[in-house]
Design a protein around this motif. Structure first.
Motif, PDB file in Angstrom:
ATOM      1  N   VAL A  55     -40.261 -10.627 -57.989  1.00 34.43           N
ATOM      2  CA  VAL A  55     -41.481 -11.234 -58.517  1.00 34.43           C
ATOM      3  C   VAL A  55     -41.642 -12.657 -58.002  1.00 34.43           C
ATOM      4  O   VAL A  55     -42.749 -13.086 -57.648  1.00 34.43           O
ATOM      5  CB  VAL A  55     -41.464 -11.204 -60.060  1.00 34.43           C
ATOM      6  CG1 VAL A  55     -42.608 -12.032 -60.631  1.00 34.43           C
ATOM      7  CG2 VAL A  55     -41.562  -9.772 -60.564  1.00 34.43           C
ATOM      8  N   ILE A  88     -43.287 -12.319 -67.453  1.00 31.42           N
ATOM      9  CA  ILE A  88     -42.313 -11.402 -66.853  1.00 31.42           C
ATOM     10  C   ILE A  88     -40.980 -12.096 -66.624  1.00 31.42           C
ATOM     11  O   ILE A  88     -39.913 -11.588 -66.997  1.00 31.42           O
ATOM     12  CB  ILE A  88     -42.851 -10.835 -65.526  1.00 31.42           C
ATOM     13  CG1 ILE A  88     -44.064  -9.946 -65.781  1.00 31.42           C
ATOM     14  CG2 ILE A  88     -41.775 -10.047 -64.786  1.00 31.42           C
ATOM     15  CD1 ILE A  88     -44.770  -9.487 -64.519  1.00 31.42           C
ATOM     16  N   THR A  95     -37.470 -11.573 -68.821  1.00 32.09           N
ATOM     17  CA  THR A  95     -36.308 -11.065 -68.087  1.00 32.09           C
ATOM     18  C   THR A  95     -35.116 -12.001 -68.226  1.00 32.09           C
ATOM     19  O   THR A  95     -33.970 -11.552 -68.404  1.00 32.09           O
ATOM     20  CB  THR A  95     -36.653 -10.880 -66.595  1.00 32.09           C
ATOM     21  OG1 THR A  95     -37.803 -10.047 -66.476  1.00 32.09           O
ATOM     22  CG2 THR A  95     -35.493 -10.238 -65.856  1.00 32.09           C
ATOM     23  N   ILE A 122     -35.815  -7.915 -60.457  1.00 34.18           N
ATOM     24  CA  ILE A 122     -37.106  -8.310 -61.018  1.00 34.18           C
ATOM     25  C   ILE A 122     -37.339  -9.800 -60.787  1.00 34.18           C
ATOM     26  O   ILE A 122     -38.408 -10.223 -60.322  1.00 34.18           O
ATOM     27  CB  ILE A 122     -37.173  -7.985 -62.524  1.00 34.18           C
ATOM     28  CG1 ILE A 122     -37.187  -6.468 -62.744  1.00 34.18           C
ATOM     29  CG2 ILE A 122     -38.406  -8.621 -63.157  1.00 34.18           C
ATOM     30  CD1 ILE A 122     -37.074  -6.063 -64.197  1.00 34.18           C
TER      31      ILE A 122
END
Length: 343
Positions: free
Chosen positions: A260, A211, A215, A256
Motif C-alpha cells: 500500500v 488501512i 494494520t 499490506i
C-alpha cells in the motif's frame, strides 16, 4: 539469531525507560512534523502555521499552501514511514533475518512492476484499484522469492532469502524499466522509481491512513508471538504459539504495509532495515515494544528525509529515496559485514 529470555519481567526501571523512549519518540515526531510544515520554498512563521492548522481560512494563500500541500504531504510521510518501518520489523522477526526489508527483499520491486504495468495498460485506473494491484504485486514477488530461496538443498536460510530477494528485485526493476521505455512512461514513473511524498493528497490519505493504522495496530497484537518466533520455532511452539499461522499473519501484515505504501510514494528502501535495529537497541528484543517504537521512529525518519529533500536545493527537490539511502546504504553494509563475521 536474536535472543529472548523465557521470563521477561519488566521492572519499574524498565517501565520508566520504555515510557521515556516512547514519549520522546512522540515528541520528536510532533516537532519534526511541525518543522516540516513550516519550511519549504515559501517560508512561513510559526504563528501562520499554527493558525492554518487550527483556524484554517481558505481565503488566505498561505493557509491554502499549508492545508492543501504541506499538511497532507507531511502526514503521508509520517504514516508511510511508520508503515515501512513496521513492515521491516515484521520481516526481520518472522524470518529471523536481520537484513530483511521490503526494498532489499524485492517486495517493493514487485509492487513497482505492477504499478508500471498499470500505467501502461490501465492509465486511468483509480487510486484504490492501483493500491490493490500494488499489494498483489508485493504478494506475488514475495511468493516467488520464497520459492526461489527454498529451491536449493538445505532449504530457506536468511542468506538465501536475501540473495533471492536481490535477484528478484534486479529482475523486476529491469522489467519495470523496459515497460517504461517501451510505452514511453519514463517521466510518469520517475516519481515512483525515486520515491516521494509530494503527490500525496487528502483523497489518498482517506484510503491510506485507515488501512495502514489498522494494520499497524493489528501487528501489535502479534507482538508477543513474533518475539517468541524470533527466538526459536520449537520454543515458541512449546509456549503455545502456532508458528505457521503467526508467520503467515506477520508476512501478510508486512505485505499490506509495504504494498500500500509503494502505491502512494513509490519504492523507498532502507526505512524498514535501519529503524527496527535502532528500536531494538532502545527497547530490547520484545516486539510488543519494537513495533510501536519502530512506527514512531520510521515516521520521524521519513518526515525529516522529505524535509531534507525539499531544503537541499529549493525550490527544486531531491528524491526522498536518495535522502534515506544516504543513511541506509552504510547501515546495510555494516550489517552485512557483521553477519558475515558471525557465520
Amino acid at each position: 539469531m536474536m535472543e529472548l529470555k523465557r521470563k521477561n519481567p519488566i521492572s519499574p526501571t524498565n517501565i520508566s525507560f520504555l515510557s521515556f523512549v516512547f514519549v520522546m519518540a512522540v515528541v520528536g515526531l510532533l516537532i519534526s512534523m511541525f518543522i516540516a510544515i513550516s519550511f519549504g520554498a515559501k517560508e512561513m512563521t510559526l504563528e501562520t502555521v499554527w493558525t492554518a492548522i487550527f483556524h484554517y481560512n481558505p481565503a488566505l494563500t498561505t493557509h491554502q499552501i499549508i492545508h492543501e500541500l504541506r499538511l497532507p504531504r507531511v502526514i503521508g510521510a509520517a504514516v508511510i514511514g511508520a508503515a515501512f518501518a513496521v513492515s521491516g520489523a515484521l520481516m526481520q522477526g518472522v524470518t529471523r533475518n536481520p537484513l530483511a526489508d521490503a526494498g532489499i527483499l524485492g517486495i517493493n520491486a514487485g509492487a513497482m512492476f505492477i504499478v508500471a504495468l498499470s500505467f501502461a495498460f490501465l492509465p486511468n485506473l483509480p487510486y484504490s484499484a492501483l493500491m490493490l494491484l500494488s499489494f498483489a504485486g508485493a504478494v506475488l514477488s514475495t511468493l516467488f522469492i520464497f520459492l526461489l530461496g527454498s529451491s536449493s538443498a538445505g532449504g530457506l536460510t536468511p542468506l538465501r532469502l536475501t540473495i533471492a530477494g536481490a535477484v528478484v528485485a534486479a529482475l523486476l526493476h529491469s522489467l519495470s524499466s523496459g515497460v517504461a521505455i517501451y510505452y514511453d512512461l519514463s517521466q510518469d514513473l520517475a516519481f515512483w522509481y525515486a520515491g516521494g511524498v509530494s503527490g500525496v493528497k487528502w483523497s489518498h490519505l482517506e484510503l491510506l491512513v485507515p488501512i495502514l493504522l489498522v494494520t499497524i495496530i493489528w501487528t501489535m497484537v502479534l507482538g508477543r508471538s513474533i518475539s517468541l518466533i524470533s527466538l526459536d520455532d520449537e520454543v515458541a511452539a512449546n509456549l503455545g504459539v502456532h508458528t505457521k499461522r503467526i508467520r503467515i499473519l506477520g508476512m501478510t501484515a508486512a505485505l499490506i504495509l509495504a504494498g500500500v505504501s509503494v502505491s502512494a510514494v513509490g519504492s523507498i528502501g532502507f526505512v524498514g532495515l535501519v529503524i527496527p535495529h535502532i528500536s531494538r537497541k532502545l527497547v530490547g528484543v520484545d516486539y510488543r515494544f519494537i513495533i510501536p517504537v519502530s512506527a514512531l521512529l520510521g515516521a520521524v525518519l521519513l518526515v525529516l528525509a522529505d524535509l531534507g529533500a525539499r531544503m537541499v536545493n529549493p525550490p527544486r527537490e531531491l528524491a526522498i529515496g536518495v535522502m534515506v539511502a544516504l543513511v541506509g546504504v552504510p547501515f546495510f553494509l555494516y550489517l552485512a559485514h557483521k553477519e558475515r563475521r558471525s557465520l
